[in-house]
Design an enzyme around this catalytic site. Structure first.
Site, PDB file in Angstrom:
ATOM      1  CE  LYS A   1      -3.495  -0.055   2.912  1.00 45.58           C
ATOM      2  NZ  LYS A   1      -4.854  -0.089   2.311  1.00 45.58           N
TER       3      LYS A   1
ATOM      4  NE  ARG B   1      -6.893   2.791   4.270  1.00 48.86           N
ATOM      5  CZ  ARG B   1      -7.281   4.037   4.017  1.00 48.86           C
ATOM      6  NH1 ARG B   1      -6.408   5.044   4.074  1.00 48.86           N
ATOM      7  NH2 ARG B   1      -8.534   4.292   3.702  1.00 48.86           N
TER       8      ARG B   1
ATOM      9  N   GLY C   1      -5.242 -11.439   8.242  1.00 51.71           N
ATOM     10  CA  GLY C   1      -5.199 -11.663   9.685  1.00 51.71           C
ATOM     11  C   GLY C   1      -4.868 -10.412  10.492  1.00 51.71           C
TER      12      GLY C   1
ATOM     13  CG  MET D   1      -5.696  -2.841  13.126  1.00 54.84           C
ATOM     14  SD  MET D   1      -4.896  -1.373  13.814  1.00 54.84           S
ATOM     15  CE  MET D   1      -4.757  -0.369  12.337  1.00 54.84           C
TER      16      MET D   1
ATOM     17  NE  ARG E   1      -5.795  -4.711  -3.424  1.00 56.45           N
ATOM     18  CZ  ARG E   1      -6.246  -5.159  -2.263  1.00 56.45           C
ATOM     19  NH1 ARG E   1      -5.405  -5.421  -1.275  1.00 56.45           N
ATOM     20  NH2 ARG E   1      -7.526  -5.340  -2.059  1.00 56.45           N
TER      21      ARG E   1
ATOM     22  CG  HIS F   1      -5.641 -47.550 -10.579  1.00 58.26           C
ATOM     23  ND1 HIS F   1      -6.964 -47.550 -10.920  1.00 58.26           N
ATOM     24  CD2 HIS F   1      -4.967 -48.077 -11.639  1.00 58.26           C
ATOM     25  CE1 HIS F   1      -7.097 -48.088 -12.124  1.00 58.26           C
ATOM     26  NE2 HIS F   1      -5.893 -48.427 -12.573  1.00 58.26           N
TER      27      HIS F   1
ATOM     28  CD  GLU G   1      10.803 -46.898 -12.442  1.00 55.56           C
ATOM     29  OE1 GLU G   1       9.709 -46.397 -12.166  1.00 55.56           O
ATOM     30  OE2 GLU G   1      10.954 -47.807 -13.285  1.00 55.56           O
TER      31      GLU G   1
ATOM     32  CB  SER H   1      12.269 -41.372 -18.766  1.00 51.77           C
ATOM     33  OG  SER H   1      11.083 -40.704 -18.431  1.00 51.77           O
TER      34      SER H   1
ATOM     35  CB  THR I   1       9.337 -37.839 -10.397  1.00 55.60           C
ATOM     36  OG1 THR I   1       8.216 -37.632 -11.251  1.00 55.60           O
ATOM     37  CG2 THR I   1      10.576 -37.251 -11.031  1.00 55.60           C
TER      38      THR I   1
ATOM     39  CG  ASP J   1       7.774 -46.315  -8.998  1.00 54.47           C
ATOM     40  OD1 ASP J   1       6.681 -45.988  -8.496  1.00 54.47           O
ATOM     41  OD2 ASP J   1       7.926 -47.318  -9.690  1.00 54.47           O
TER      42      ASP J   1
ATOM     43  CB  CYS K   1       7.375 -40.164 -17.917  1.00 54.45           C
ATOM     44  SG  CYS K   1       8.231 -41.550 -17.185  1.00 54.45           S
TER      45      CYS K   1
ATOM     46  CE1 TYR L   1      10.383 -37.160 -21.995  1.00 53.09           C
ATOM     47  CE2 TYR L   1      12.573 -37.046 -22.944  1.00 53.09           C
ATOM     48  CZ  TYR L   1      11.562 -37.776 -22.366  1.00 53.09           C
ATOM     49  OH  TYR L   1      11.707 -39.120 -22.145  1.00 53.09           O
TER      50      TYR L   1
END
Lengths: 889, 889
Positions: free
Chosen positions: B26, B96, B105, B107, B349, B465, B755, B774, B777, B779, B841, B861
């Site tokens: 502000k 303010r 949260g 004032m 803002r 799954h 993996e 590859s 991530t 496992d 992947c 990739y």
């Protein structure tokens, strides 16, 4: 230019014992013996590099080899005054393979090479013994025919049998020179028939044929298989030894024999060996005649020791024994020949021995000043030390093999088969020797395992529940015997087409994984003074501390007896299964809220406090590492319907509720589930109770004994810094409370297991809050490899067999993967706290190869089953002394 | 010396917009607006550093602050020609809070500060409006009383109600000056009564009271909780803004309002806002009077737009709108006050907006030349892009919440509840909209999941799954709704005390994880041209390739439609569950020997070949990565008794045999079991069949289309170099055979999943044999963390809630642990092969934060569900542009 051929004997000793890699064990030691003045028939060694070059160069010999062999052979001819291939008094030679290590898969020996239709006559004349000459010639054709030309060995035997039948005699020795001559003719026909070519008469052709056969045998199927099994690189190659023949079969003043400079079975400093009069080497092996002892001391009534028969040659042999032990500073295994009362040495090498013998010899030799204490420590194979601590099967006892499994816990035991833990307990209480047989065991079987003499399971690996617990208890165990099928209903087990009923006796050999029908005789272990002496020397040599994994007072006492320097892992959950406590544990699990859990835990508190008080008392000031609750809660719930009903009644609830709770708690992958510190965070009251029990127990011991214990509290399954922060705060808070209540403090540490890859990766952050790390290499192996130890049995054995993995990674830490993860953890941990105490606990802590890795990683201590403590002490010493742990152990 | 106070307005602008950290949002923007000539009432900002110093110094203000505030205040007095606390025409101020980011949260605001029993009279005279003055005074006491003195806000309301009752009026506006004066008296009594002290009359005491309240509120409970939830460090602190009051409540030529420079809901370039005549800011929020639109264009009949009522001030506001958008180059959210027809700006803002709006604005602004294309790409939150691709619940539609679960797959769906996949399929075929409800799903439910509009499960996490498959299919899914209990027998689900029967309608919001009773109105997605435009810009900006995980032709087509550049993961096992094939799969599993397995595999070969032929055809030359069989075999066996019987009959065997085989294959921890390349090594014929299907399919497409596909064959679960060596050799051998049979070759690659931690640790050795890596991530997260994704639901949500983990590591890659493991793998892999292609992947491939990590690790990739491809394209572009992915997304 590369030198391909090294001479030995008759003053031309170009080799030495330490040229083992180049000359093979046999060649190097022949040269060594010759150069220290022992009577070695002269000869030469074609190096292992020739073998390597041979295979690298499409099976062609390197240039210059031919000339070098020629030169060496001439030297031998000159030295002995005979010529190779000369009709009159010909030089004969033996041709022997000789790799760096003894390799049964390869061509071994051709004797009497150089004999042919002419030279046999010369030999007969020179020796004045046609029978000896023709016998030698037929031996030569027979050996050459089978090992060089590949003719079936039995065909030669048949000819002898036929000749004996014709001559109407039963013993070879009864055949005359003429008969042997007929045998030779028949042998030559056989060679012509089977190979399409006459038996080679040209001695040089014979020699190159034999040399070629040795090199060729390096790549035969058996040798390749043997190398694979024993992890021997193919490019080591073999050497070939060509040596002047001496004859043990030239008459009754001739002999051949094998002996050990000390007793290879007991280790006693006594000369030990066998010999045969008028024989060649292979006769000792063939077993046609019974060899006689060399020494009077070993002779039984009616035997004719060499000491008596050939006192002069025996005296020479004793001198050789003395010389060789002094020279090699180790027990030697010798081969010798006596020709017309003159002793010739054909081989020496370090003798194989039993573990008991290796221990005794090491200690004796150190006392005799032959070696120093460190060398004595190096001499005893740490892995095999276990044998001395457990009963073993008498190797001579007859036995009927029923099945094979994994050698999960060493020792041997016989007993009546029972199929449940309860029955094992009740029958053992009546004094019966029991073998507990289960498909697999669970923590609820512990009382039965304890009551049993041995445990057999049909599922699970080297770190299955059965295996771990059995090792901890020092019970022999054969695990994962998948050939055995168990039928609980019928109360039978079936294997190898035989059915064994409840109450029938079987015998387990936990060191080999074998299961036998009935009782097999055993040898009880005796822990000798020598054992204590060697352990003392090991303790002086080692850097790594050795602790034990122990929960019960008995375990703790065993651990101290075996020299543990503290407890490295006390699994508090093992204490939860006690019948007096399991009720409260289940009440806690079934509670629907914290208040209910706290009420149940309050019942457990006095038990746990007493547990720790006892441990602290026994360990008398030594460090005690206590791991807070680790396994998932469902492990504590009952499984069978009957048990569920009992538990429901006990808890005042119904089976449906128990079943629902069990279903709620069930996990797809319990190994990766709601366990370890995750439980401590979900239910802080559990760890609070345990911490309270530890501190209250420790304070009680401090008051009673005046020696304040130093508890090391270990938080399991930490993955993040924050988890340790939360759980450590719980412990510290309880400590402050208990100290305030008692007006007294003690020192304590809080550390963590590093058993997840993530913990190792962020070990620097975790170390900020940890007083110590203990690598939990079982779980670390499971997670680094993605390998469940409960399931690995389905493919891991095949992986190890096929060489995909060098070893079961649950037995020896996988250095490349798991070891690297540990290295990262240790390095990162110490990067922020350079004095961070590092240890390992779990099954690898008692494995010599893993201990070597721990030494290299700079860990502070290892912790293992109480019964493995001596192994660990010795292995730790050897690791400090730079001994590479046995690859094939 | 630190400067603690920064002035703004009236020519003294010491701050700038980029001083956000020091001045709060502000304060920084007030200074910025003032310095570009906008009408900002003068004032000053006390910096966030004061807040930090305050807490570091036991809640004492830094030296010199008092003096700096005095100086700044004098400047303001001079600028406005009034004095703070002066009885006649007093200067009043607002106080303010203003942190770096808006924080509910804390004032917020105290207006009209400086009023007391004297100054109220001065204000009345100066404004010539006693009612205004007393109303302002009571507002001040009310705000100060509640936010500074902590008096319950309702007590003030009660006094007004009581006064209205006495005056017999219902509206506040009907109260007279005298009435407000009575309110003020009553308020002062209330303050005296509740605080034990009179309401402070000293304006300086009031000012420091308010300043103290702002700083104090930084550490109140709500603020701390908010910061924790939003990951805001406590040491950021808050600033305090003290500003000259302007009055929107001084008469009908006064007003106060809030507006957006563009429509925050659609993004249209239209001025959008609300205002209230004769009011102060809090009245707009309080909702006592209905705000009116600022623009005619937004006005409905009967409404009185500011454009009409205050044309001059409106024109000024339009100019401000123009100026601010040009200046900030983004849509602004403004607060303003009109005092006697003069416009004052109180805040600006960047405005919050819907995803659709953010997309439209970004594209529009780039076209308008306000921003460049890269900035447009940065502007749209990648995570929320998903909303545009799926139906969403109409935010205005009424709804009855039934339960909450995990937001497992975005989109919304209504339909009739069914409890089995078969029923879902059969009823969907009849045209019914179906929601499939399962405790958890398994691969055998796929046809039902496909037939259903949405999926609800009561167990499992974000990568269960159900979640994975639903995301792949683009079906909304709420997973792990543990409050819901399902009774398959009764065909009911129960939650929140209500029971829903089979056939009853429920609605799922897969983006929030909410489940509602009945139908809730929805908004259908529309993929705008702007979407395509932005995606085009994103594609230009990104470095990372984006592929899709796809097995079926439909998936592959969806993937291409969404711009995937190939397939990064084709899970061949998904093809095994097809009803036409599962029989052959089970035949293979039940076979007792290799010949039996080969016979069954021969039946599968044509199916697999067709699968791959279709994939290659659709992907038309784009790379297609095919992972060979990964899951353990038991996943393919039937579970229920009925199914077992069917299967037994189909295979010509009995249920007992099936059951025995199932028991043999059962695993304690299937995640760590006999799966991946371990199957390929145990049963080489499986991978051989798959490789053959791939090569034959690829050759067929090469012939048909003339465009040879480039299959990338991926071996799962590699832990050791040797495993890849063995399996790669299998694949290469099949390739050579198929090429020879067909007289034609194609290019192909063989790579591996990374993996398992071990694979990352020995990536250098594995890379020697791999054409690509590859990272799996999912496992890798399971193994690095020791965390089963199927079981983590029991504690992981609590971990995330309690901040033990910043995020669910199955949703966003855990950068510290799993990311570090990937870094090690990538680095070691490229250390031996610097052009090694690296991808990921699995579920993380579509998560923006994970994509940022992949960019940092230099991967080539990412591959994700087809429906996540646009998200991934945008996130990849943002990662390349250096945007930090939203922490709380």
């Amino acid at each position: 230019m590369t030198k391909w051929v090294y001479s030995f004997g008759a003053g031309h000793n170009e080799g030495r014992a330490d040229m083992n890699n180049l000359l093979g064990g046999k060649g190097a030691n022949l040269a060594e013996m010759a150069s220290i003045g022992l009577p070695v028939p002269p000869g030469f060694t074609i190096t292992t590099e020739v073998c390597t070059a041979f295979y690298e160069n499409s099976r062609r010999y390197p240039d210059g080899l031919d000339a070098e062999v020629g030169t060496a052979l001439s030297q031998v001819e000159k030295a002995v005054g005979r010529k190779f291939g000369e009709a009159k008094n010909p030089l004969l030679v033996s041709v022997r393979s000789g790799a760096r290590v003894s390799m049964p898969g390869m061509m071994d020996t051709v004797l009497n090479l150089g004999l042919n239709d002419q030279t046999v006559e010369g030999l007969a004349k020179a020796a004045n013994d046609p029978r000896f000459a023709w016998d030698s010639y037929r031996r030569f054709i027979q050996m050459y025919g089978s090992v060089v030309l590949g003719i079936d060995h039995h065909k030669f035997e048949e000819i002898i049998d036929h000749t004996k039948l014709e001559a109407d005699v039963t013993e070879d020795t009864a055949l005359t020179a003429q008969a042997w001559q007929r045998v030779v003719e028949a042998y030559k026909d056989l060679v012509q028939h089977d190979t399409g070519k006459p038996f080679p008469q040209q001695p040089h052709e014979q020699l190159w044929g034999a040399i070629g056969a040795v090199f060729g045998s390096w790549m035969n199927h058996r040798a390749i298989t043997y190398r694979k099994l024993h992890d021997i690189p193919a490019d080591w190659g073999t050497a070939v030894n060509v040596q002047t023949m001496v004859y043990g079969n030239m008459g009754d003043d001739c002999a051949t024999g094998v002996c050990f400079t000390r007793d290879p079975s007991t280790g006693e400093n006594a000369f030990y060996g066998e010999y045969l009069v008028n024989a060649q080497g292979e006769d000792v092996v063939a077993g046609i005649r019974t060899p006689q002892p060399v020494s009077k001391a070993n002779a039984k009534a009616g035997e004719t020791p060499m000491e008596v028969v050939m006192p002069e040659a025996y005296r020479d042999l004793l001198r050789v024994r003395e010389t060789l032990e002094q020279h090699y500073r180790d027990m030697q295994d010798l081969e010798f020949t006596v020709q017309q009362n003159k002793l010739y040495m054909l081989q020496t090498r370090n003798g194989k021995r039993t573990t008991a013998a290796s221990l005794k010899m090491a200690v004796d030799m150190a006392r005799e000043g032959l070696i120093d204490e460190a060398e004595a420590v190096r001499r005893v194979n740490a892995s095999s030390l276990d044998q001395l601590l457990h009963p073993t099967l008498d190797p001579k006892a007859p036995r009927t093999l029923l099945a094979r499994g994994l050698p999960a816990s060493p020792g041997a035991a016989s007993g009546a088969v029972v199929f449940s833990a309860d029955e094992a307990e009740s029958r053992a209480q009546k004094g019966e020797a029991i073998i507990l047989v289960r498909i697999e065991t669970s923590p609820e079987d512990i009382h039965g395992m304890h009551a049993a003499r041995g445990i057999l399971t049909t599922r699970g690996g080297m770190t299955s529940h059965a295996a771990v617990v059995a090792r901890g208890m020092g019970r022999p165990c054969v695990a994962g015997a998948s050939e055995v099928s168990v039928d609980y209903n019928a109360q039978t087990l079936t294997a190898a087409g035989r059915t064994v009923h409840d109450g029938d006796v079987i015998t387990l050999d936990g060191a080999t994984g074998e299961v036998f029908l009935g009782t097999v005789a055993m040898i009880e272990p005796a822990m000798s003074k020598d054992f204590a002496t060697l352990m003392g020397w090991a303790d002086k040599a080692r850097r790594l501390g050795v602790r034990a994994n122990a929960e019960t007072p008995l375990d703790a006492e065993t651990a101290r007896k075996f020299g543990a320097e503290g407890i490295g892992l006390s699994r508090t959950e093992h204490m939860f299964f006690d019948p007096k406590r399991i009720g409260a544990v289940r009440q806690m699990i079934m509670a629907s809220n914290e208040a209910g859990r706290r009420a149940a835990l309050a019942r457990l508190l006095p038990f746990q406090r007493d547990d720790f008080r006892e441990l602290f008392t026994i360990m008398a000031g030594l460090p005690v590492t206590i791991r807070l609750l680790d396994p998932p809660l469902h492990e504590f719930l009952p499984h069978s319907d009957v048990e569920m009903e009992e538990v429901a009644e006990g808890l005042g609830t119904d089976v449906a509720t128990i079943r629902r709770r069990a279903a709620e708690l069930a996990e797809a992958n319990p190994m990766l589930g709601h366990r370890g510190c995750r439980l401590g965070i979900s239910f802080p009251e559990i760890y609070e109770m345990q911490a309270r029990a530890i501190f209250e127990g420790a304070l009680a011991v401090a008051m009673e004994s005046g020696k304040p214990p130093h508890p090391e509290i270990m938080i399991p399954l930490i993955a993040t810094r924050r988890e340790l922060e939360i759980t450590r705060a719980q412990v510290d808070q309880v400590a402050q409370a208990v100290f305030a209540e008692n007006g007294r403090k003690i020192e304590y540490s809080v550390g963590t297991m590093i058993e997840l890859p993530r913990a190792a990766l962020v070990a620097d952050r975790i170390a900020e809050l940890a007083d110590f790390f203990s690598f939990g290499t079982n779980d670390l192996t499971q997670t680094v490899f993605g390998l469940s130890r409960d399931d690995a049995g389905k493919f891991l054995p095949r992986y190890v067999e096929a060489g995909i993995l060098p070893k079961d990674p649950f037995v020896s830490i996988d250095a490349e993967g798991v070891g690297e993860m540990m290295r990262i953890g240790a390095e990162r941990g110490r990067s922020v706290k350079n004095n961070l105490k590092l240890g390992i606990c779990g099954e690898h802590g008692g494995d010599p190869a893993s201990i070597t890795l721990c030494e290299k990683l700079g860990l502070d201590y290892v912790s293992c089953s109480p019964y493995r403590v001596p192994v660990a002490r010795l292995a730790a010493a050897q690791a400090a002394l730079g001994v590479e742990a046995d690859r094939t152990a």
